[in-house]
Design a protein around this motif. Structure first.
Motif, mmCIF file in Angstrom:
data_model
loop_
_atom_site.group_PDB
_atom_site.id
_atom_site.type_symbol
_atom_site.label_atom_id
_atom_site.label_comp_id
_atom_site.label_asym_id
_atom_site.label_seq_id
_atom_site.Cartn_x
_atom_site.Cartn_y
_atom_site.Cartn_z
ATOM 1 N N THR A 7 0.856 -1.175 0.000
ATOM 2 C CA THR A 7 0.000 0.000 0.000
ATOM 3 C C THR A 7 0.896 1.230 0.000
ATOM 4 O O THR A 7 1.761 1.366 0.866
ATOM 5 C CB THR A 7 -0.907 0.011 1.245
ATOM 6 O OG1 THR A 7 -1.672 -1.199 1.260
ATOM 7 C CG2 THR A 7 -1.835 1.213 1.222
ATOM 8 N N LEU A 8 0.715 2.093 -0.988
ATOM 9 C CA LEU A 8 1.577 3.261 -1.078
ATOM 10 C C LEU A 8 1.200 4.301 -0.038
ATOM 11 O O LEU A 8 0.050 4.625 0.158
ATOM 12 C CB LEU A 8 1.498 3.884 -2.471
ATOM 13 C CG LEU A 8 2.254 3.140 -3.555
ATOM 14 C CD1 LEU A 8 2.133 3.880 -4.880
ATOM 15 C CD2 LEU A 8 3.714 2.971 -3.201
ATOM 16 N N SER A 9 2.213 4.776 0.626
ATOM 17 C CA SER A 9 2.080 5.871 1.567
ATOM 18 C C SER A 9 3.316 6.736 1.380
ATOM 19 O O SER A 9 4.211 6.398 0.608
ATOM 20 C CB SER A 9 2.006 5.340 3.004
ATOM 21 O OG SER A 9 3.225 4.698 3.325
ATOM 22 N N ALA A 10 3.388 7.834 2.095
ATOM 23 C CA ALA A 10 4.566 8.696 1.972
ATOM 24 C C ALA A 10 5.841 7.926 2.324
ATOM 25 O O ALA A 10 6.881 8.127 1.711
ATOM 26 C CB ALA A 10 4.412 9.918 2.866
ATOM 27 N N ALA A 11 5.762 7.007 3.267
ATOM 28 C CA ALA A 11 6.937 6.246 3.686
ATOM 29 C C ALA A 11 7.334 5.171 2.672
ATOM 30 O O ALA A 11 8.464 4.712 2.674
ATOM 31 C CB ALA A 11 6.678 5.604 5.042
ATOM 32 N N ALA A 12 6.404 4.758 1.807
ATOM 33 C CA ALA A 12 6.686 3.672 0.861
ATOM 34 C C ALA A 12 6.706 4.137 -0.589
ATOM 35 O O ALA A 12 6.746 3.307 -1.488
ATOM 36 C CB ALA A 12 5.642 2.570 1.044
ATOM 37 N N ILE A 13 6.705 5.433 -0.835
ATOM 38 C CA ILE A 13 6.602 5.941 -2.199
ATOM 39 C C ILE A 13 7.785 5.514 -3.070
ATOM 40 O O ILE A 13 7.650 5.387 -4.283
ATOM 41 C CB ILE A 13 6.422 7.490 -2.207
ATOM 42 C CG1 ILE A 13 5.874 7.967 -3.551
ATOM 43 C CG2 ILE A 13 7.711 8.187 -1.859
ATOM 44 C CD1 ILE A 13 4.462 7.559 -3.807
ATOM 45 N N GLN A 14 8.948 5.228 -2.471
ATOM 46 C CA GLN A 14 10.102 4.814 -3.257
ATOM 47 C C GLN A 14 9.898 3.448 -3.901
ATOM 48 O O GLN A 14 10.648 3.066 -4.792
ATOM 49 C CB GLN A 14 11.395 4.834 -2.418
ATOM 50 C CG GLN A 14 11.502 3.709 -1.405
ATOM 51 C CD GLN A 14 10.946 4.089 -0.039
ATOM 52 O OE1 GLN A 14 10.103 4.960 0.093
ATOM 53 N NE2 GLN A 14 11.424 3.414 0.982
ATOM 54 N N TYR A 15 8.871 2.699 -3.486
ATOM 55 C CA TYR A 15 8.593 1.391 -4.052
ATOM 56 C C TYR A 15 7.593 1.447 -5.207
ATOM 57 O O TYR A 15 7.255 0.420 -5.777
ATOM 58 C CB TYR A 15 8.062 0.443 -2.967
ATOM 59 C CG TYR A 15 9.055 0.227 -1.862
ATOM 60 C CD1 TYR A 15 10.221 -0.501 -2.079
ATOM 61 C CD2 TYR A 15 8.840 0.762 -0.600
ATOM 62 C CE1 TYR A 15 11.147 -0.681 -1.063
ATOM 63 C CE2 TYR A 15 9.763 0.575 0.421
ATOM 64 C CZ TYR A 15 10.906 -0.135 0.181
ATOM 65 O OH TYR A 15 11.823 -0.325 1.175
ATOM 66 N N LYS A 16 7.147 2.629 -5.552
ATOM 67 C CA LYS A 16 6.157 2.777 -6.614
ATOM 68 C C LYS A 16 6.739 2.330 -7.951
ATOM 69 O O LYS A 16 7.857 2.683 -8.308
ATOM 70 C CB LYS A 16 5.710 4.235 -6.719
ATOM 71 C CG LYS A 16 4.603 4.462 -7.726
ATOM 72 C CD LYS A 16 4.139 5.912 -7.690
ATOM 73 C CE LYS A 16 2.952 6.119 -8.603
ATOM 74 N NZ LYS A 16 2.416 7.480 -8.465
ATOM 75 N N VAL A 17 5.968 1.531 -8.673
ATOM 76 C CA VAL A 17 6.360 1.038 -9.990
ATOM 77 C C VAL A 17 5.264 1.424 -10.974
ATOM 78 O O VAL A 17 4.085 1.267 -10.684
ATOM 79 C CB VAL A 17 6.529 -0.503 -9.976
ATOM 80 C CG1 VAL A 17 6.781 -1.037 -11.366
ATOM 81 C CG2 VAL A 17 7.637 -0.916 -9.036
ATOM 82 N N ARG A 18 5.675 1.924 -12.118
ATOM 83 C CA ARG A 18 4.720 2.235 -13.183
ATOM 84 C C ARG A 18 4.772 1.128 -14.224
ATOM 85 O O ARG A 18 5.839 0.613 -14.539
ATOM 86 C CB ARG A 18 5.045 3.563 -13.834
ATOM 87 C CG ARG A 18 4.763 4.740 -12.963
ATOM 88 C CD ARG A 18 4.898 6.031 -13.784
ATOM 89 N NE ARG A 18 4.605 7.176 -12.981
ATOM 90 C CZ ARG A 18 3.394 7.695 -12.825
ATOM 91 N NH1 ARG A 18 2.374 7.160 -13.431
ATOM 92 N NH2 ARG A 18 3.208 8.752 -12.069
ATOM 93 N N PHE A 19 3.602 0.790 -14.740
ATOM 94 C CA PHE A 19 3.501 -0.213 -15.791
ATOM 95 C C PHE A 19 3.134 0.454 -17.101
ATOM 96 O O PHE A 19 2.389 1.436 -17.122
ATOM 97 C CB PHE A 19 2.406 -1.243 -15.456
ATOM 98 C CG PHE A 19 2.798 -2.191 -14.372
ATOM 99 C CD1 PHE A 19 3.480 -3.356 -14.673
ATOM 100 C CD2 PHE A 19 2.494 -1.926 -13.055
ATOM 101 C CE1 PHE A 19 3.853 -4.229 -13.670
ATOM 102 C CE2 PHE A 19 2.853 -2.793 -12.051
ATOM 103 C CZ PHE A 19 3.532 -3.948 -12.365
ATOM 104 N N SER A 20 3.643 -0.094 -18.164
ATOM 105 C CA SER A 20 3.169 0.306 -19.482
ATOM 106 C C SER A 20 2.296 -0.843 -19.977
ATOM 107 O O SER A 20 2.679 -2.012 -19.911
ATOM 108 C CB SER A 20 4.331 0.581 -20.432
ATOM 109 O OG SER A 20 5.159 -0.548 -20.552
#
Length: 125
Positions: A7-20
Motif C-alpha cells: 500500500t503506497l504511503s509517503a513512507a513507501a513511495i520509493q517502491y512505486k512502480v509504473r507499468f506500461s
C-alpha cells in the motif's frame, strides 16, 4: 526477481512502480476483453504467466509471447482484472497484506483480482 504489492504511503513511495500496458491486436476472436501486455516502465521486464521458471524469450519464439499476454476486463466502474491468455482461468492477484508476492491464481481465491488504473496516459503509437 519477484513483484510484491504494498500500500503506497509517503513512507513507501520509493517502491512505486509504473507499468506500461500495450494493446495486442489480433485477428482471432476476443472474449469480451482486451488482450494486453504489461511491462514495467523504463525496463525490459514484463509480467508473465508460466508454470515453472521463465527464461529469456527470444525473438521469433512461437511459444514464448503468449505467456506475456493477459485479457484485461473491466469489472465494475473502476476495476480491472487480468486473466492469462495462455492459461485461461488464471488471474494476476495480490494478497490483502503488504509485501506479499504478486502471483497467478485461479478464481475463486481469497486474494484480490481487481485493480484500479491510475495516472493513465495514452502514448502515440
Amino acid at each position: 526477481p519477484h513483484l510484491k504489492a504494498v500500500t503506497l504511503s509517503a513512507a513507501a513511495i520509493q517502491y512505486k512502480v509504473r507499468f506500461s500496458m500495450s494493446t495486442y491486436v489480433s485477428s482471432a476472436p476476443q472474449k469480451d476483453a482486451q488482450p494486453v501486455c504489461l511491462g514495467i516502465s523504463n525496463s525490459n521486464l514484463y509480467l508473465a504467466c508460466t508454470h515453472g521458471p521463465l527464461n529469456t524469450i527470444k525473438a521469433g519464439d512461437p511459444n514464448g509471447y503468449d505467456s506475456l499476454l493477459f485479457y484485461r476486463k473491466e469489472t465494475g466502474t473502476a476495476y480491472n482484472s487480468f486473466e492469462s491468455v495462455k492459461y485461461p482461468g488464471w488471474f494476476i492477484t495480490t494478497a490483502f497484506d503488504d509485501w506479499e508476492k504478486v502471483e497467478m491464481y485461479q478464481v475463486p481465491t481469497n486474494r484480490t483480482t481487481n485493480f484500479t488504473l491510475e495516472d493513465q496516459q495514452l502514448l502515440p503509437s
